[in-house]
Design a protein around this motif. Sequence first.
Motif, PDB file in Angstrom:
ATOM      1  N   THR A 239       0.862  -1.164   0.000  1.00 43.59           N
ATOM      2  CA  THR A 239       0.000   0.000   0.000  1.00 43.59           C
ATOM      3  C   THR A 239       0.903   1.219   0.000  1.00 43.59           C
ATOM      4  OG1 THR A 239      -0.029  -0.227   2.386  1.00 43.59           O
ATOM      5  CG2 THR A 239      -1.957  -1.020   1.193  1.00 43.59           C
ATOM      6  N   ILE A 240       0.531   2.248  -0.750  1.00 44.75           N
ATOM      7  CA  ILE A 240       1.290   3.496  -0.768  1.00 44.75           C
ATOM      8  C   ILE A 240       1.188   4.117   0.623  1.00 44.75           C
ATOM      9  CG2 ILE A 240       1.359   5.814  -1.790  1.00 44.75           C
ATOM     10  CD1 ILE A 240       0.202   4.552  -4.337  1.00 44.75           C
ATOM     11  N   PRO A 241       2.317   4.602   1.210  1.00 41.62           N
ATOM     12  CA  PRO A 241       2.258   5.199   2.556  1.00 41.62           C
ATOM     13  C   PRO A 241       1.179   6.273   2.633  1.00 41.62           C
ATOM     14  CG  PRO A 241       4.523   5.026   1.827  1.00 41.62           C
ATOM     15  CD  PRO A 241       3.679   4.603   0.673  1.00 41.62           C
ATOM     16  N   GLU A 242       0.479   6.303   3.766  1.00 36.46           N
ATOM     17  CA  GLU A 242      -0.701   7.165   3.890  1.00 36.46           C
ATOM     18  C   GLU A 242      -0.445   8.647   3.566  1.00 36.46           C
ATOM     19  OE1 GLU A 242      -2.583   7.289   7.661  1.00 36.46           O
ATOM     20  OE2 GLU A 242      -4.473   7.970   6.806  1.00 36.46           O
ATOM     21  N   PRO A 243       0.637   9.250   4.086  1.00 34.47           N
ATOM     22  CA  PRO A 243       0.841  10.679   3.772  1.00 34.47           C
ATOM     23  C   PRO A 243       0.925  10.936   2.266  1.00 34.47           C
ATOM     24  CG  PRO A 243       2.324   9.983   5.509  1.00 34.47           C
ATOM     25  CD  PRO A 243       1.691   8.743   4.968  1.00 34.47           C
ATOM     26  N   LEU A 244       1.548  10.001   1.542  1.00 30.96           N
ATOM     27  CA  LEU A 244       1.659  10.155   0.091  1.00 30.96           C
ATOM     28  C   LEU A 244       0.300   9.958  -0.566  1.00 30.96           C
ATOM     29  CD1 LEU A 244       3.866  10.594  -2.098  1.00 30.96           C
ATOM     30  CD2 LEU A 244       3.867   8.138  -2.402  1.00 30.96           C
TER      31      LEU A 244
ATOM     32  N   ILE B  79      -2.601  10.509   0.713  1.00 29.29           N
ATOM     33  CA  ILE B  79      -3.431  11.695   0.984  1.00 29.29           C
ATOM     34  C   ILE B  79      -3.058  12.828   0.024  1.00 29.29           C
ATOM     35  CG2 ILE B  79      -3.931  13.519   2.678  1.00 29.29           C
ATOM     36  CD1 ILE B  79      -3.625  11.386   4.866  1.00 29.29           C
TER      37      ILE B  79
END
Lengths: 199, 199
Positions: free
Chosen positions: B2-7, B9
């Motif tokens: 999964t793409i890291p959450e901050p990215l 967002i």
Amino acid sequence: MTIPEPLEILIEELSKLPGIGKKTAQRLALFLLRSDENYISRLSDSILSLKTKIRQCSICFNITTTEICDICSSPKRDRSIICVVEDISDIIAVERTNEYNGLYHVLGGVLSPLTGRDVDSIRIKELEERIKNGNFKEIILALNPDTEGETTSLYIAKLFKESNLKITRIARGLPVGGNLEFADEATIGRAVLNRVTIQ
Amino acid sequence: MTIPEPLEILIEELSKLPGIGKKTAQRLALFLLRSDENYISRLSDSILSLKTKIRQCSICFNITTTEICDICSSPKRDRSIICVVEDISDIIAVERTNEYNGLYHVLGGVLSPLTGRDVDSIRIKELEERIKNGNFKEIILALNPDTEGETTSLYIAKLFKESNLKITRIARGLPVGGNLEFADEATIGRAVLNRVTIQ
């Protein structure tokens, strides 16, 4: 009329983004000017939080919010295959296919005499280290099919020639949904050479 | 992966911008991830400062950093002509030509039954107020040459029919550098009708 300075500055900063020219930057800036404050602060926060919250995985150099990325730390991934890519965006592209379940290694570039990128400025030493200490059976070279990508692939393949590793590279051929008539000779040539038996 | 959450967002927020799809948003986000911290904070600051530093001119609704914009407050502008435009970007476009030296009025939209924009949701009342209190001799209607723009132009022209004002609209015709062969019939038709005597 001079454009108000804060808007001028934003247009200037936006036009530094890749693929964003002066006109698009102006359109984006005027859109932001009309947007509600919530969106403005969410966008600005999310840009800022990139540098504070995201870091590099200390093993594969993928992006992560923790010390080790979720691919390297997952017990479900096959630890005998390593896929060498140029950039993080390539990991995202390969992961989206759901066809690969091994580990990755992000080079952070490819060998390029023109831009002065040599062996020491991309993460080849780190790759050697990982191969030496790991228990890998196969290296998949998933670099772009251009001159720099090919050169880098050949360099890495040569580097591990003496090892017992299987060294592969992703297939070249006609893109799915493509058209023989409009494909270039080099691509069709590769597609013929690398033809696959239908079972 | 999964793409890291901050990215994730940031990609989500960027793809809300006009003309920016999911793929472009991802490219921009990854570019920002690689950018140096200086650029990141400059960009984020300049987005935030839009809402705090820029406001609407209380006379013409142009953007400004002061109470009254530099066009309305300039002693060099001709106060007898008012140019009615849809949006701030149109002021920027007209100003760039250096052909106009009067004042402006930003409607903030055009009449459009489809999107539910009526006379009360664009700044027509404010225009009437300005015309009544000002000393104008001419209104130039510089709205887009499409159905909504034409409708709005006709509405405004009718509104001031009884006054002594000269009401004009910007010319339709072949764009400079254009080609007769490739222009549409409506444009050529207008260009013939509105032909100009060569002095």
